[in-house]
Write a protein that holds these residues in place. Structure first.
Motif, short mmCIF file in Angstrom:
data_model
loop_
_atom_site.label_atom_id
_atom_site.label_comp_id
_atom_site.label_asym_id
_atom_site.label_seq_id
_atom_site.Cartn_x
_atom_site.Cartn_y
_atom_site.Cartn_z
N ILE A 180 75.59 3.81 131.04
CA ILE A 180 74.47 2.88 130.89
C ILE A 180 73.18 3.67 131.02
N SER A 181 72.34 3.59 129.98
CA SER A 181 71.13 4.39 129.94
C SER A 181 69.98 3.66 130.62
N GLY A 182 69.03 4.46 131.10
CA GLY A 182 67.86 3.92 131.76
C GLY A 182 66.57 4.42 131.14
N GLU A 183 65.54 4.49 131.97
CA GLU A 183 64.20 4.79 131.47
C GLU A 183 64.10 6.19 130.91
N TRP A 184 63.32 6.31 129.84
CA TRP A 184 63.01 7.59 129.22
C TRP A 184 61.85 8.21 129.97
N THR A 185 61.95 9.47 130.32
CA THR A 185 60.89 10.07 131.13
C THR A 185 60.48 11.42 130.58
N ASN B 106 62.57 -8.03 131.97
CA ASN B 106 63.28 -8.92 132.88
C ASN B 106 63.76 -8.14 134.10
N SER B 107 64.09 -8.88 135.14
CA SER B 107 64.55 -8.23 136.37
C SER B 107 65.93 -7.61 136.19
N ILE B 108 66.76 -8.17 135.30
CA ILE B 108 68.11 -7.65 135.03
C ILE B 108 68.09 -6.97 133.66
N PHE B 109 68.50 -5.70 133.61
CA PHE B 109 68.49 -5.00 132.33
C PHE B 109 69.89 -4.76 131.79
N SER B 110 70.92 -4.97 132.61
CA SER B 110 72.30 -4.76 132.14
C SER B 110 73.25 -5.56 133.01
N THR B 111 74.37 -5.97 132.43
CA THR B 111 75.42 -6.67 133.19
C THR B 111 76.78 -6.10 132.83
N SER C 216 75.31 -7.54 138.00
CA SER C 216 74.02 -7.34 137.33
C SER C 216 73.33 -6.10 137.86
N LEU C 217 72.69 -5.36 136.94
CA LEU C 217 71.94 -4.17 137.30
C LEU C 217 70.46 -4.50 137.29
N ASN C 218 69.82 -4.32 138.43
CA ASN C 218 68.41 -4.66 138.57
C ASN C 218 67.54 -3.56 137.97
N SER C 219 66.54 -3.97 137.19
CA SER C 219 65.71 -3.02 136.46
C SER C 219 64.97 -2.06 137.38
N LYS C 220 64.47 -2.55 138.51
CA LYS C 220 63.65 -1.72 139.38
C LYS C 220 64.46 -0.97 140.42
N ASP C 221 65.75 -1.27 140.53
CA ASP C 221 66.59 -0.54 141.49
C ASP C 221 66.85 0.88 141.01
#
Length: 601
Positions: free
Chosen positions: A229-234, A274-279, A302-307
């Motif tokens: 599961i991919s996340g933010e590009w940095t 949204n607060s949830i970005f993946s489930t 659920s995967l929280n976006s800011k976690d």
């Protein structure tokens, strides 16, 4: 017979070239002496190259090893040749002549080998050879070599056969079997991220726990059979995996913090709306072995976006446990709020098999995998394409059944069946939705179902009027009083006027029919309409006269047809109203009737 010792410097030189570690060889005939000096003093030295002994001059042994004649014959003497022919060790006798202990850990031994050899068929001679041996005693050591271990993300410490971590385990020179030692981990295996790692194991001798050794073992942590599961590009071109679902034995599913361009303590996708970005969802078969993927999952995480990735792993452990227990035939769905190519032009969900990353989403937000004995197997049932079709109003269900492939392309997959669970409402025009259920038998023998909404454009129906070509009135004779002339019942076909309405629900049946004669014909001055015997005459040349009204149909399921003129009789319908003494000529009069059908009241 006189005892004669033969010793030659030429022989010693020969042995020194071939076996530099061997002591000088002495040959005796018929006699035993206390040491080499006594032999030298009593006998002349003669050359005899017939007997050659290859033996160790020094050896290192474990403490408490017994040094006796058997030890020398088995461990020290390597080869005996007589006249270039090798003889077996059991054909010679070994006798220890002298022992000397220079230190507590050293011993010097002088020993002899004796036997006989024949120089020709009628003569046999005995020989005795004396050698020196230095022995060093040392503490026996436990030794072992590491084995490189390959493992997968999320593997637990207690899931390893630690005996496979080491090889060539020895106590001194003695090879040990697994029941003679124990292997334990000295620290936990770091399998939360992939890459080359090292771990220390300790080997303990079962017979003497004071004997132990630490071995550094290389560990290659691989992706295994995983969904990444991919996340933010940095600000990097490297994919950033924030969480990884890895199929483990059992089977079970573990979640590990991913690795990528950013720290594991950085928010996973803080810019997502949204607060949830993946489930992650789990589906299990019902009692009939059916998995309907459109129903609610049995479990969901659920995967929280800011976690951070680390916080997501902690939440997984709290909600699911270290491992999600699953069965062969279960379905795992992973949804991501972003699709492939949406922001940064890359995929957001990857499948990893054989260390190769692939995008299985087909441009969708989610992907489904079947749990099999071999790993996670992509379910294509959810990736079929649909097409909108147009059909006439009141198209039958059998027509839709025959054209189901026009609405849904199942890619030619085997063991796939399709059926409508909800047909489009073809009783009214417009865009209508239907539901097609696709079912496939998976490798476990269970059946998965997925419902596709499809769109059908139902074309507009029509309100149509058919009128008779002519209406003929009866012949009449002028009279001094007013008369009402009726229609010729033998000639006129009143069924020739029909109204067909296929406009569908909400419209069908709601219309009105009127008549008028707006031409300049003489006949138009006399044509009237009456809806009953006592009703007032209504002249058609003054204005349109309503002759039939229909009300809205309730839930029509087919076009309707009405023939209003069939209700006319001798007292209702169209007539000629001829005033008294009207000056008309005896001839045929014609005119045009205008029939007007109006939708609505």
């Amino acid at each position: 017979m006189k005892k004669i010792l033969y010793k030659t410097s030429a022989f010693l030189f020969f042995v020194g070239l071939v076996c530099p570690n061997y002591v000088n060889a002495l040959e005796y005939r018929e006699g035993t002496f206390n040491d080499a000096q006594e032999v030298e003093e009593n006998f002349p030295i003669l050359a005899s190259p017939n007997v050659v002994v290859a033996a160790k001059a020094e050896c290192v042994v474990e403490k408490e090893t017994v040094i006796d004649e058997a030890f020398i014959k088995e461990k020290v003497i390597e080869q005996i040749t007589i006249a270039d022919d090798e003889i077996a060790k059991d054909q010679v006798d070994v006798v220890i002549l002298n022992r000397f202990f220079p230190t507590v850990n050293e011993q010097e031994v002088t020993y002899s080998l004796s036997g006989a050899f024949s120089q020709n068929t009628w003569d046999s001679e005995e020989f005795v050879i004396q050698k020196d041996l230095k022995i060093t005693f040392e503490e026996v050591k436990l030794t072992a070599k590491p084995n490189t271990v390959t493992t997968t993300l999320g593997t637990k410490d207690n899931e390893y056969d630690l005996y496979t971590f080491v090889q060539d385990v020895k106590l001194g020179e003695q090879n040990l079997t697994e029941d003679e030692y124990t292997v334990v981990l000295k620290d936990s295996l770091p399998t939360d991220t992939t890459g080359q790692k090292r771990v220390t194991v300790q080997i303990v001798l079962n017979a003497d726990n004071s004997k132990m050794i630490d071995v550094q073992v290389p560990i290659n942590v691989r992706w295994g059979n995983s969904i990444a599961i991919s996340g933010e590009w940095t600000e990097t071109s490297t994919r950033r995996i924030v969480s990884v679902l890895t199929l483990q034995a059992g089977p079970s599913l573990s979640m590990e913090p991913g690795q990528g361009a950013s720290s594991l303590t950085y928010g996973s996708l803080p810019t997502f709306g949204n607060s949830i970005f993946s489930t992650v969802s789990f589906y299990q078969a019902d009692d009939l072995g059916i998995l309907n993927l459109n129903l609610s999952p049995s479990r969901q995480f659920s995967l929280n976006s800011k976690d951070t990735p680390t916080q997501i792993k902690e939440a997984w452990n709290n909600e699911i446990g270290e491992r999600a227990s699953i069965e062969v035939g279960d379905i795992v769905q992973v949804w991501h709020g972003r699709k492939t190519g949406e922001k940064y032009e890359r995929a957001w969900l990857y499948f990893v098999g054989n260390e190769y990353f692939s995008d299985d989403t087909s441009g969708l937000n989610d992907v489904y995998y079947e749990v099999t004995e071999e790993g996670l197997n992509l379910i294509q049932l959810t990736t079929f394409s649909t097409t909108e079709i147009s059909v006439p109003i009141y198209t039958s269900e059998s027509y839709f059944d025959e054209h189901i492939d026009d609405l849904l392309d199942s890619k030619g997959l085997s063991n796939v069946s399709k059926k409508f669970v909800s047909y489009p409402d073809a009783t009214s025009f417009g865009k209508k939705e239907a539901i097609i259920r696709v079912e496939q038998t998976i490798s476990s023998g269970k059946k998965i179902q997925y419902d596709y909404p499809v769109t059908v454009l139902v074309e507009e129906g029509a309100l149509n009027l058919s009128v008779p070509q002519s209406l003929t009135f009866d012949d009449f004779t002028l009279r001094p009083e007013k008369q009402l002339v009726g229609r010729n019942s033998k000639i006129n076909d009143l069924s020739g006027l029909s109204i067909e309405d296929s406009r569908g629900a909400g419209l069908q049946g709601d219309y009105a029919l009127s008549l008028a004669m707006d031409d300049s014909s003489l006949l138009s001055q006399y044509v009237v309409y009456k809806d009953s015997d006592n009703a007032q005459e209504q002249f058609l040349n003054h204005s349109a006269v309503p002759i039939f009204n229909s009300t809205l149909e309730d839930d029509p399921n087919a076009p309707s047809e009405t023939t209003p003129l069939q209700t006319w009789d001798s007292k209702s319908g169209l007539f000629l109203s001829i005033p008294a003494n009207e000056p008309l000529k005896a001839q045929t009069y014609t005119g045009t009737i205008k029939w007007t059908l109006t939708a609505g009241p």
